[in-house]
Scaffold this motif. Sequence first.
Motif, PDB file in Angstrom:
ATOM      1  N   VAL A 129       0.865  -1.162   0.000  1.00  0.00           N
ATOM      2  CA  VAL A 129      -0.026  -0.048  -0.065  1.00  0.00           C
ATOM      3  C   VAL A 129       0.930   1.350   0.123  1.00  0.00           C
ATOM      4  O   VAL A 129       1.833   1.356   0.797  1.00  0.00           O
ATOM      5  N   ILE A 130       0.639   2.075  -0.870  1.00  0.00           N
ATOM      6  CA  ILE A 130       1.520   3.332  -1.023  1.00  0.00           C
ATOM      7  C   ILE A 130       0.634   4.507  -0.536  1.00  0.00           C
ATOM      8  O   ILE A 130      -0.249   4.958  -1.146  1.00  0.00           O
ATOM      9  N   GLU A 131       0.836   5.201   0.416  1.00  0.00           N
ATOM     10  CA  GLU A 131       0.004   6.093   1.266  1.00  0.00           C
ATOM     11  C   GLU A 131       0.596   7.585   1.256  1.00  0.00           C
ATOM     12  O   GLU A 131       2.166   7.576   1.825  1.00  0.00           O
ATOM     13  N   ALA A 187     -16.248   5.532  -7.175  1.00  0.00           N
ATOM     14  CA  ALA A 187     -17.107   6.301  -7.217  1.00  0.00           C
ATOM     15  C   ALA A 187     -17.197   6.909  -5.762  1.00  0.00           C
ATOM     16  O   ALA A 187     -17.383   6.282  -5.059  1.00  0.00           O
ATOM     17  N   PHE A 188     -17.664   8.296  -6.012  1.00  0.00           N
ATOM     18  CA  PHE A 188     -18.102   8.941  -4.669  1.00  0.00           C
ATOM     19  C   PHE A 188     -19.480   9.403  -4.786  1.00  0.00           C
ATOM     20  O   PHE A 188     -19.814  10.177  -5.611  1.00  0.00           O
ATOM     21  N   LEU A 189     -20.437   9.102  -3.756  1.00  0.00           N
ATOM     22  CA  LEU A 189     -21.506   9.768  -3.865  1.00  0.00           C
ATOM     23  C   LEU A 189     -21.974  10.592  -2.553  1.00  0.00           C
ATOM     24  O   LEU A 189     -21.243  10.402  -1.570  1.00  0.00           O
ATOM     25  N   ASP A 190     -22.608  11.622  -2.910  1.00  0.00           N
ATOM     26  CA  ASP A 190     -23.235  12.619  -1.632  1.00  0.00           C
ATOM     27  C   ASP A 190     -23.299  11.712  -0.325  1.00  0.00           C
ATOM     28  O   ASP A 190     -24.170  10.826  -0.438  1.00  0.00           O
ATOM     29  N   PRO A 191     -22.668  12.255   0.655  1.00  0.00           N
ATOM     30  CA  PRO A 191     -22.723  11.551   1.958  1.00  0.00           C
ATOM     31  C   PRO A 191     -23.761  11.548   2.846  1.00  0.00           C
ATOM     32  O   PRO A 191     -23.827  11.252   3.818  1.00  0.00           O
ATOM     33  N   VAL A 192     -25.243  12.063   2.284  1.00  0.00           N
ATOM     34  CA  VAL A 192     -26.323  12.221   3.008  1.00  0.00           C
ATOM     35  C   VAL A 192     -26.549  11.022   3.899  1.00  0.00           C
ATOM     36  O   VAL A 192     -26.955  11.138   4.965  1.00  0.00           O
ATOM     37  N   HIS A 252     -25.371  16.106  12.241  1.00  0.00           N
ATOM     38  CA  HIS A 252     -24.769  16.043  13.665  1.00  0.00           C
ATOM     39  C   HIS A 252     -24.338  14.769  14.245  1.00  0.00           C
ATOM     40  O   HIS A 252     -25.090  13.944  14.387  1.00  0.00           O
ATOM     41  N   ILE A 253     -23.036  14.540  14.232  1.00  0.00           N
ATOM     42  CA  ILE A 253     -22.419  13.149  14.511  1.00  0.00           C
ATOM     43  C   ILE A 253     -21.726  13.376  15.701  1.00  0.00           C
ATOM     44  O   ILE A 253     -20.708  13.593  15.851  1.00  0.00           O
ATOM     45  N   PRO A 254     -22.480  12.537  16.976  1.00  0.00           N
ATOM     46  CA  PRO A 254     -21.508  12.800  18.149  1.00  0.00           C
ATOM     47  C   PRO A 254     -20.849  11.531  18.302  1.00  0.00           C
ATOM     48  O   PRO A 254     -20.553  10.532  17.933  1.00  0.00           O
TER      49      PRO A 254
END
Length: 415
Positions: free
Chosen positions: A32-34, A301-306, A221-223
Amino acid sequence: MNTEYEVLIIGGGPAGTSTAAILAEYGHKVLVIEREKFPRYHVGESLIPFTFGPLHRLGLIPTMKKSHFMKKFSVSFVQPDGRRSQPFYFYNRYDRDTVAQTWQVMRSEFDHMLMDHARGRGAEVREETTVTQLLKDDNGKVIGVAVKNKDGSTEHLLAKLVIDASGKEAFASVREGWRVGDPYLNKVAVWTYYKGSKREEGIDEGATTIAFVPDKGWFWHIPMHNDMVSVGVVAEGKYLSRDGVRDPKAMFEREIGENQWIKDHLSAGSSTGEYWITSEYSRHSKYGAAPGLLLVGDAFAFLDPVFSSGVMLALKSGVLAGDAVHAALEARDLSPQRFSEYSELMRQGIDNMRKLVYAFYDPNFSFKDVVMKYPDAGDEITDCLSGDVNKDYSSLWKKIREFAPIPDGLPYGVP
Ligand code: FAD
């Protein structure tokens, strides 16, 4: 030229390290190359119930259960005037000891845990190393990557397969011209982290809350643990920057006043100071695989994170890709067609989730209206939103289309 690896993975986020862990477990030589040094910051803290599957496959459920990550049992919705819906508890539908309990994770810690896990399984990880180029043979087949090491030196690494897990940067699809934006889901998100703000009590302490801004957008809102809350607002760019406001902090603070529950909850705490903004929303790669190359996670693929589906999809793609690549290596056939089933599964899952995202943003749509007319649609909506994305939801789409236009699937495949 370094030729000691069978598989090279660009990026050590959840998609890259889960693929690496599975491949290393099978005994393959994988690197893995990071680019960053972990732990590194990343947004995207809320997991959904069906993240259980890939975490279980990776053998990480006991670690997660022992961790200090905030337990998440439910989701609730808040109207602009502050009225909060009854939380939806996942255990009303799923097994309490498995799928029904998930987590809110600080991504720096969660992603580091996944990286350590991949290393523990035998994968090699090089941090602070950036992939700068895909190397190809005369026929255009990807045969490796060029990297820039921490000390500034450059190097060519060759392998049987390169996996692009570079996240939203989408290393391969940008360079190959395969990236397709989503014309409708072109939102802007502004977010920060609060400490000491108010949170719900008991089993609802770790609930995700989606709080609406009148007709315009929504807050998450993510506690999390350590008294931290991830809080952000998503809306059209034109709306957030109205009256010439460009500063993310000013945008965010103006919207707080648009939702009474958010205002009330944040007033007890304070922002940790940094504000983030992105206008890079939904998009996908036309192809999931090409000769010598496979795409996983957001790089695919990147999807709206709602609906908080990103990490689940990244881990799921990592596990599926790990299995598919192992089978291909065993068969000594790494042609793109070998990965059609993988690409199709990911395409189906992302498309299903995308349909619900489209419906969510339709100003005249409400999930409640669908369920009032079709009570059996409730379980299907819950399943898809919870991440059980690879089922046949065609009858649900028929029902939802009576209330909102939702798109047909976008094409993905192999060239
Ligand atoms: P990443 O996690 O982005 O990892 C990619 C890695 O590749 C990075 O570490 C990067 O440094 C490395 N890299 C990139 N280019 C190179 C290069 N050239 N060379 C070497 N390394 C490279 N998801 C959820 O599940 N829940 C949420 O609540 C949620 N909220 C979100 C909110 C916002 C505003 C946004 C934008 C996203 C959110 N997401 C959420 C989505 C989630 O963050 C992603 O889907 C997830 O991180 C994808 O994982 P990945 O491994 O594909 O990519």
